[in-house]
Write an enzyme that holds these catalytic residues in place. Structure first.
Site, PDB file in Angstrom:
ATOM      1  N   GLY A   1      31.083  90.777  81.861  1.00  0.00           N
ATOM      2  CA  GLY A   1      30.178  90.809  83.006  1.00  0.00           C
ATOM      3  C   GLY A   1      30.304  89.574  83.880  1.00  0.00           C
ATOM      4  O   GLY A   1      31.046  88.646  83.565  1.00  0.00           O
TER       5      GLY A   1
ATOM      6  N   ALA B   1      30.868  80.193  83.199  1.00  0.00           N
ATOM      7  CA  ALA B   1      30.413  79.301  82.127  1.00  0.00           C
ATOM      8  C   ALA B   1      29.601  78.146  82.683  1.00  0.00           C
ATOM      9  O   ALA B   1      28.595  77.731  82.095  1.00  0.00           O
ATOM     10  CB  ALA B   1      31.622  78.781  81.347  1.00  0.00           C
TER      11      ALA B   1
ATOM     12  N   LYS C   1      40.068  93.117  86.731  1.00  0.00           N
ATOM     13  CA  LYS C   1      39.475  92.482  87.917  1.00  0.00           C
ATOM     14  C   LYS C   1      40.057  91.091  88.156  1.00  0.00           C
ATOM     15  O   LYS C   1      40.027  90.596  89.286  1.00  0.00           O
ATOM     16  CB  LYS C   1      37.943  92.442  87.810  1.00  0.00           C
ATOM     17  CG  LYS C   1      37.369  91.738  86.590  1.00  0.00           C
ATOM     18  CD  LYS C   1      37.307  90.244  86.704  1.00  0.00           C
ATOM     19  CE  LYS C   1      36.919  89.622  85.382  1.00  0.00           C
ATOM     20  NZ  LYS C   1      37.015  88.141  85.407  1.00  0.00           N
TER      21      LYS C   1
ATOM     22  N   SER D   1      35.825  80.144  89.677  1.00  0.00           N
ATOM     23  CA  SER D   1      36.796  81.068  89.089  1.00  0.00           C
ATOM     24  C   SER D   1      38.193  80.459  89.048  1.00  0.00           C
ATOM     25  O   SER D   1      38.760  80.108  90.083  1.00  0.00           O
ATOM     26  CB  SER D   1      36.823  82.369  89.904  1.00  0.00           C
ATOM     27  OG  SER D   1      37.944  83.147  89.574  1.00  0.00           O
ATOM     28  N   ARG D   2      38.752  80.371  87.849  1.00  0.00           N
ATOM     29  CA  ARG D   2      40.133  79.869  87.730  1.00  0.00           C
ATOM     30  C   ARG D   2      41.110  80.798  88.435  1.00  0.00           C
ATOM     31  O   ARG D   2      42.102  80.351  89.021  1.00  0.00           O
ATOM     32  CB  ARG D   2      40.523  79.762  86.260  1.00  0.00           C
ATOM     33  CG  ARG D   2      39.780  78.700  85.485  1.00  0.00           C
ATOM     34  CD  ARG D   2      40.209  78.720  84.037  1.00  0.00           C
ATOM     35  NE  ARG D   2      39.060  78.601  83.158  1.00  0.00           N
ATOM     36  CZ  ARG D   2      39.086  78.852  81.869  1.00  0.00           C
ATOM     37  NH1 ARG D   2      40.206  79.255  81.302  1.00  0.00           N
ATOM     38  NH2 ARG D   2      38.013  78.715  81.127  1.00  0.00           N
TER      39      ARG D   2
ATOM     40  N   VAL E   1      43.700  78.103  80.865  1.00  0.00           N
ATOM     41  CA  VAL E   1      44.327  79.415  80.964  1.00  0.00           C
ATOM     42  C   VAL E   1      43.822  80.154  82.203  1.00  0.00           C
ATOM     43  O   VAL E   1      42.625  80.154  82.499  1.00  0.00           O
ATOM     44  CB  VAL E   1      44.021  80.250  79.696  1.00  0.00           C
ATOM     45  CG1 VAL E   1      44.522  81.689  79.860  1.00  0.00           C
ATOM     46  CG2 VAL E   1      44.666  79.600  78.479  1.00  0.00           C
TER      47      VAL E   1
END
Length: 346
Positions: free
Chosen positions: A137, A141, A192, A255-256, A280
């Site tokens: 979802g 973090a 996504k 967001s990485r 990662v």
């Protein structure tokens, strides 16, 4: 029943979820390969590499000893990167007992086999996939550890297991829904990340809001199309694991995947992007997996296809956009097979 929950491993998402469990007065033991990281968590109550500035609960302990981490745990939460999932689960296997509640919160595929994480875990533990619960979802973090309001979904073929995990995590700032479509939740959470990479690339190219809105909309259609072909419920892609996670991952600098895409759009090389990230970026491996999954199922994934060529075949981002914009005319409702849609609405 034991109040102990083991978390494997101590990355940013694992640490954030450990904080939710600790807030619910559970005893949390995190496993990490790094003795230095374990010492920092135990003595300073911080995890500066992955969540700088966050103060962790004293209820969270850490160890580099796998047996000590999982011994007598009522539940084991696995949050290893997809590339390490099999190795971490294999290391856990000697200490696994069938009464443990197994949860995973990793969004990706095993690139070599194209298998979902629940499949990898069930193979290594020699248990049924139905015994595993997936947590997914829209959830950064960095925000969860600050107790910002967050809503996620837990999915399992076993209703009782899903509800047990819901009970472990649910609190005033972390709302949890259940879903029986475990396949769809896993696929939505993984696919996504590809669209988030593309959104970041669009922003890096300074293409504006129109382009990104189109990318998210058509990206959702694309991942729904392949998900339904693989057996998922189309409605799952309209829920938290689908559009919810897509929006948060494709529009935020937390967001990485978005950050990596943005750097690629600005002309940086993939190796340099990965080195500067230091963590990662699941969307890169997922793009590679999706390229081959789409061929296996005979489903067109034009956005994933173009991103694959950018990431692995040196196509320039602008050339990829031109290829997408120049595709043959389509009707907007070419999202999924009609008979599959009717199957879910009968």
């Amino acid at each position: 029943m034991s109040k102990k929950v083991a978390v494997l491993v101590a990355g940013s998402w694992g640490t954030a979820l450990a904080s939710v469990l600790a807030a619910n007065e559970l005893d949390v033991v995190m496993w990490t390969r790094s003795e230095e990281q374990a010492t920092e968590i135990n003595t300073q109550h911080t995890n500066t590499r992955y969540l700088p500035g966050a103060e962790l609960s004293p209820r969270i302990r850490a160890t580099s000893d796998m047996e000590a981490a999982v011994a007598d745990a009522a539940a084991v939460l696995i949050v290893a990167p997809s590339s390490a999932m099999r190795a971490v689960t294999h290391q856990f296997k000697p200490f696994y007992t069938p009464d443990m509640l197994i949860i995973h919160a990793t969004k990706g595929f095993e690139t070599e086999s194209l298998k979902r994480m629940s499949t990898v875990i069930s193979e290594e533990l020699e248990c049924e996939e139905g015994q595993i619960v997936v947590l997914s979802g829209p959830s950064h973090a960095e925000e969860v550890v600050k107790r910002c309001p967050t809503t996620v979904v837990v999915a399992s073929l076993d209703k009782t297991s899903a509800e047990a995990v819901q009970g472990l995590f649910m609190n005033a700032y972390f709302r949890v829904y259940t879903n029986r479509d475990m396949l769809g939740v896993e696929l939505a959470g993984a696919f996504k990340n590809i669209i988030a990479l593309g959104a970041g690339m669009s922003d890096g190219l300074q293409f504006g809001d129109n382009a990104k809105a189109a990318l998210l909309t058509r990206g959702l259609a694309e991942i729904t199309r392949i998900g339904v072909e693989m057996g998922a419920n189309p409605l799952t892609f309209s829920g938290l694991a689908g559009i919810g996670d897509l929006v948060v991952t494709a529009t935020s600098q937390h967001s990485r995947n978005w950050r990596a895409g943005s750097m690629l759009g600005q002309g940086q090389k993939l190796d340099d992007v990965l080195q500067s990230m230091g963590m990662v970026v699941e969307g890169i491996r997922t793009t590679q997996a999706a390229y081959f999954i789409s061929q296996k199922y005979g489903v067109q994934m034009p956005i994933a296809d173009q991103l694959y060529h950018v990431l692995f075949q040196n196509r320039q981002p602008r050339d990829a956009v031109e290829a997408l914009m120049g595709r043959d005319p389509k009707t907007e409702m070419e999202v999924m097979k009609l008979e599959t849609w009717e199957q879910w609405h009968s």
